[in-house]
Every structure is written in C-alpha cells, then in structure tokens.
Motif scaffolding. Structure first.
Motif, PDB file in Angstrom:
ATOM      1  N   ALA A  25      25.623   8.075  96.926  1.00 33.84           N
ATOM      2  CA  ALA A  25      24.965   9.241  97.526  1.00 33.84           C
ATOM      3  C   ALA A  25      24.403   8.904  98.905  1.00 33.84           C
ATOM      4  CB  ALA A  25      23.859   9.745  96.606  1.00 33.84           C
ATOM      5  N   ALA A  26      23.880   7.692  99.048  1.00 28.25           N
ATOM      6  CA  ALA A  26      23.325   7.275 100.343  1.00 28.25           C
ATOM      7  C   ALA A  26      24.424   7.175 101.394  1.00 28.25           C
ATOM      8  CB  ALA A  26      22.592   5.931 100.200  1.00 28.25           C
ATOM      9  N   PHE A  27      25.606   6.722 100.971  1.00 29.40           N
ATOM     10  CA  PHE A  27      26.728   6.641 101.910  1.00 29.40           C
ATOM     11  C   PHE A  27      27.054   8.025 102.455  1.00 29.40           C
ATOM     12  CE2 PHE A  27      31.216   6.995 102.918  1.00 29.40           C
ATOM     13  CZ  PHE A  27      31.389   5.936 103.804  1.00 29.40           C
ATOM     14  N   THR A  28      27.115   8.998 101.565  1.00 27.97           N
ATOM     15  CA  THR A  28      27.433  10.362 101.985  1.00 27.97           C
ATOM     16  C   THR A  28      26.330  10.938 102.872  1.00 27.97           C
ATOM     17  OG1 THR A  28      28.750  10.684 100.000  1.00 27.97           O
ATOM     18  CG2 THR A  28      28.011  12.677 101.126  1.00 27.97           C
ATOM     19  N   ALA A  29      25.079  10.633 102.529  1.00 24.25           N
ATOM     20  CA  ALA A  29      23.963  11.114 103.352  1.00 24.25           C
ATOM     21  C   ALA A  29      24.027  10.523 104.767  1.00 24.25           C
ATOM     22  CB  ALA A  29      22.635  10.749 102.685  1.00 24.25           C
ATOM     23  N   ALA A  30      24.477   9.274 104.863  1.00 26.05           N
ATOM     24  CA  ALA A  30      24.489   8.597 106.165  1.00 26.05           C
ATOM     25  C   ALA A  30      25.728   8.925 106.991  1.00 26.05           C
ATOM     26  CB  ALA A  30      24.378   7.083 105.966  1.00 26.05           C
ATOM     27  N   THR A  31      26.796   9.346 106.325  1.00 24.67           N
ATOM     28  CA  THR A  31      28.062   9.513 107.048  1.00 24.67           C
ATOM     29  C   THR A  31      28.656  10.922 106.943  1.00 24.67           C
ATOM     30  OG1 THR A  31      29.428   8.912 105.135  1.00 24.67           O
ATOM     31  CG2 THR A  31      28.664   7.104 106.549  1.00 24.67           C
ATOM     32  N   LEU A  45      23.719  -9.064  99.903  1.00 25.71           N
ATOM     33  CA  LEU A  45      22.565  -8.464 100.560  1.00 25.71           C
ATOM     34  C   LEU A  45      22.909  -7.066 101.060  1.00 25.71           C
ATOM     35  CD1 LEU A  45      21.348 -11.538 102.638  1.00 25.71           C
ATOM     36  CD2 LEU A  45      21.004 -11.006 100.227  1.00 25.71           C
ATOM     37  N   ASP A  46      21.950  -6.158 100.966  1.00 27.29           N
ATOM     38  CA  ASP A  46      22.237  -4.765 101.301  1.00 27.29           C
ATOM     39  C   ASP A  46      22.720  -4.586 102.737  1.00 27.29           C
ATOM     40  OD1 ASP A  46      21.887  -3.759  98.831  1.00 27.29           O
ATOM     41  OD2 ASP A  46      20.050  -2.655  99.246  1.00 27.29           O
ATOM     42  N   ARG A  47      22.158  -5.355 103.644  1.00 29.68           N
ATOM     43  CA  ARG A  47      22.583  -5.199 105.035  1.00 29.68           C
ATOM     44  C   ARG A  47      24.077  -5.529 105.189  1.00 29.68           C
ATOM     45  NH1 ARG A  47      19.655  -4.670 109.768  1.00 29.68           N
ATOM     46  NH2 ARG A  47      21.001  -5.001 111.538  1.00 29.68           N
ATOM     47  N   ASP A  48      24.475  -6.599 104.534  1.00 31.09           N
ATOM     48  CA  ASP A  48      25.865  -7.040 104.544  1.00 31.09           C
ATOM     49  C   ASP A  48      26.758  -6.011 103.839  1.00 31.09           C
ATOM     50  OD1 ASP A  48      27.980  -8.890 104.893  1.00 31.09           O
ATOM     51  OD2 ASP A  48      27.687  -9.643 102.859  1.00 31.09           O
ATOM     52  N   LEU A  49      26.295  -5.541 102.688  1.00 30.67           N
ATOM     53  CA  LEU A  49      27.060  -4.569 101.902  1.00 30.67           C
ATOM     54  C   LEU A  49      27.279  -3.274 102.675  1.00 30.67           C
ATOM     55  CD1 LEU A  49      25.402  -4.860  98.380  1.00 30.67           C
ATOM     56  CD2 LEU A  49      27.808  -5.247  98.909  1.00 30.67           C
ATOM     57  N   GLU A  63      22.423   0.590 114.363  1.00 30.86           N
ATOM     58  CA  GLU A  63      21.116   0.420 113.716  1.00 30.86           C
ATOM     59  C   GLU A  63      20.632   1.763 113.167  1.00 30.86           C
ATOM     60  OE1 GLU A  63      19.353  -2.262 112.816  1.00 30.86           O
ATOM     61  OE2 GLU A  63      21.051  -3.428 113.569  1.00 30.86           O
ATOM     62  N   GLN A  64      20.906   2.833 113.913  1.00 29.13           N
ATOM     63  CA  GLN A  64      20.510   4.176 113.488  1.00 29.13           C
ATOM     64  C   GLN A  64      21.152   4.543 112.147  1.00 29.13           C
ATOM     65  OE1 GLN A  64      18.377   6.544 114.886  1.00 29.13           O
ATOM     66  NE2 GLN A  64      18.817   7.552 112.933  1.00 29.13           N
ATOM     67  N   ARG A  65      22.451   4.240 112.042  1.00 27.17           N
ATOM     68  CA  ARG A  65      23.147   4.605 110.806  1.00 27.17           C
ATOM     69  C   ARG A  65      22.669   3.739 109.637  1.00 27.17           C
ATOM     70  NH1 ARG A  65      27.240   8.074 110.819  1.00 27.17           N
ATOM     71  NH2 ARG A  65      28.004   7.415 112.847  1.00 27.17           N
ATOM     72  N   LEU A  66      22.436   2.472 109.898  1.00 27.19           N
ATOM     73  CA  LEU A  66      21.904   1.601 108.841  1.00 27.19           C
ATOM     74  C   LEU A  66      20.547   2.129 108.368  1.00 27.19           C
ATOM     75  CD1 LEU A  66      22.730  -1.960 110.288  1.00 27.19           C
ATOM     76  CD2 LEU A  66      23.790  -0.874 108.302  1.00 27.19           C
ATOM     77  N   ALA A  67      19.722   2.543 109.313  1.00 27.74           N
ATOM     78  CA  ALA A  67      18.392   3.066 108.959  1.00 27.74           C
ATOM     79  C   ALA A  67      18.514   4.337 108.116  1.00 27.74           C
ATOM     80  CB  ALA A  67      17.582   3.334 110.223  1.00 27.74           C
ATOM     81  N   THR A  68      19.462   5.193 108.478  1.00 26.01           N
ATOM     82  CA  THR A  68      19.681   6.420 107.704  1.00 26.01           C
ATOM     83  C   THR A  68      20.142   6.086 106.286  1.00 26.01           C
ATOM     84  OG1 THR A  68      20.359   7.495 109.743  1.00 26.01           O
ATOM     85  CG2 THR A  68      20.879   8.646 107.699  1.00 26.01           C
ATOM     86  N   PHE A  69      21.053   5.138 106.194  1.00 24.76           N
ATOM     87  CA  PHE A  69      21.589   4.706 104.894  1.00 24.76           C
ATOM     88  C   PHE A  69      20.454   4.158 104.023  1.00 24.76           C
ATOM     89  CE2 PHE A  69      25.907   3.411 103.179  1.00 24.76           C
ATOM     90  CZ  PHE A  69      25.469   3.039 101.931  1.00 24.76           C
ATOM     91  N   PHE A  70      19.671   3.234 104.591  1.00 23.42           N
ATOM     92  CA  PHE A  70      18.574   2.628 103.826  1.00 23.42           C
ATOM     93  C   PHE A  70      17.540   3.697 103.431  1.00 23.42           C
ATOM     94  CE2 PHE A  70      19.501  -1.564 106.189  1.00 23.42           C
ATOM     95  CZ  PHE A  70      20.342  -1.996 105.186  1.00 23.42           C
ATOM     96  N   GLY A  71      17.263   4.603 104.337  1.00 18.65           N
ATOM     97  CA  GLY A  71      16.306   5.683 104.044  1.00 18.65           C
ATOM     98  C   GLY A  71      16.779   6.537 102.878  1.00 18.65           C
ATOM     99  N   ALA A  72      18.082   6.813 102.842  1.00 21.07           N
ATOM    100  CA  ALA A  72      18.647   7.622 101.756  1.00 21.07           C
ATOM    101  C   ALA A  72      18.576   6.856 100.433  1.00 21.07           C
ATOM    102  CB  ALA A  72      20.089   7.994 102.080  1.00 21.07           C
TER     103      ALA A  72
END
Ligand code: MG
Length: 227
Positions: A25-31, A45-49, A63-72
């Motif tokens: 779900a987070a992937f879809t929210a971010a992309t 590790l989540d950053r790597d994944l 960095e913006q997209r990673l932040a959106t993904f982590f936020g979701a």
C-alpha cells in the motif's frame, strides 16, 4: 551500562502478519502505481528495500519519494494497529527474554532493525514488548543501506548516552538471519542466531553465530550467554 543487547525485530521478537500488505500500500501511495514485484525482505534494511523496489519498477529514487514511502508505511502501521495485534504475534519467549534481561542491572537493550524508527516502535508496542527497549540509541533501516553500520552506530550511541565504554565481548546482536550475524561479525561483537525466521539453525551457524537457539523460549541459555 556494562552490557548492551541489540535486538532485531522481525522474526526475532515478533511476526507481523500484515507487513507485506502495508509495504504494498505504501508503494502505491508513493508512486500511484500497483506493486508488481515484492522484494525479498528478510534481514534487509528498509532504505535498501525501498530503493530496490522503486528501481525495479522504473521509478526514480529521490529523497522526497523515499520520505513519502516511509510516511505511508508509518501511517499504515498506526491506522492498522488493531489488525497488527490480531494477525501478528510476539514470538515464543520474546517477552520473557526481554523481561529477564531488563531485570539485570547494567544491561541496556535496544534494537538494530531494518525498520524505520516509528515502525519499530509501532511493532513492539503492538505486542507490549516496547518497555525494556531504549529506542533512542537504536539503529534503524532508514539510516543506511548497510546493517553493520547500524550496529556500529547503535553501539556508539549507547556508549555516548550512558557515558560508559563497553567492550565488544559485552555487546550481543540477536537476530534471525545471516545478515544480522554478518553485521555483528563486521563490528566484532557477539551474536545469537534465533531460528524463528527463514534461516535454519545450520545457516545461522554457518554465518558464524556464536550461539544458535531454536527460539527465544530458551531463556536460560540466552541469559547465560549474554551475561
Ligand atoms: Mg529479522
């Protein structure tokens, strides 16, 4: 502090039944797109994944997209906390092991985990395993792509916070994958492999674990090794 225990979370302390759903779900929210290829999660590790997942789907990593993904992911764990409790579980002996070590003066317990910090807190809080853990000095999956770096950082942060030098032989990583064991070895600290994840006891031994347990219900063996 005269001893430090660095706990992995997933498949070491807890099994979270809906981690993949929240990730998807987070992937879809971010992309804005459906997830087509699920990565291999264990010990990573989540950053790597997340970087790998975005790249595999042809999505530029920023960095913006990673932040959106982590936020979701964080909002997913918060929103679905009741479901995490219902579908997941604390692994056998996890509560007893944490409690037994918490009762020993001078033992500090924290986490070194692929999870980002708010997700680590959410997962352990869901099963009421959070209290013995000092999250402030932990190593988290958004900080680096290399697990050994997280071990080194948590070790240093704990020493800084508690104002004590702790020798490497008094530091123990507990984890369920060869990645956990390799990270401990890279930093020169001891390790316990727990065969409650996808890795067998033989694989954890081959990775160089100093002690291998079938599960954390072997509290006495774990305690004796740490102390
Ligand atoms: Mg794990």
């Amino acid at each position: 502090m005269d001893r430090l225990v660095l706990w992995d979370i997933d498949r070491t302390l807890v099994a979270v039944g809906i981690g993949r759903e929240i990730y998807t779900a987070a992937f879809t929210a971010a992309t804005g797109r459906p997830l087509e290829v699920l990565p291999d999660f264990g010990g990573r590790l989540d950053r790597d994944l997340v970087q790998e997942t975005l790249t595999v789907h042809g999505v530029p990593v920023t960095e913006q997209r990673l932040a959106t993904f982590f936020g979701a992911m964080v909002s997913g764990y918060h929103r679905r906390a009741a479901e995490v409790r219902r579908r997941g579980r604390a692994l056998a002996g996890a509560r007893e092991a944490l409690g037994a070590l918490a009762a020993v003066a001078g033992v500090v317990q924290t986490v070194v985990t692929g999870n980002i910090r708010p997700v680590a807190v959410a997962k352990l809080t869901a099963f009421e395993l959070h209290e013995p853990i000092d999250f402030e000095v932990g190593g988290y999956g958004c900080q680096d792509r290399v697990r050994a770096t997280l071990v080194r950082r948590a070790y240093q942060q704990a020493q800084d916070k508690y104002g004590r030098r702790v020798a490497t032989e008094r530091v123990v990583v507990v984890g369920d994958t060869p990645y956990d064991i390799a990270a401990a070895r890279a930093v020169g600290v001891r390790s316990i492999g727990v065969a409650t994840g996808s890795a067998s006891a033989a694989a954890l031994t081959a990775a160089g674990a100093d002690l291998v347990l079938a599960d954390l219900a072997k509290t006495a063996a774990l305690l004796e090794f740490v102390l």
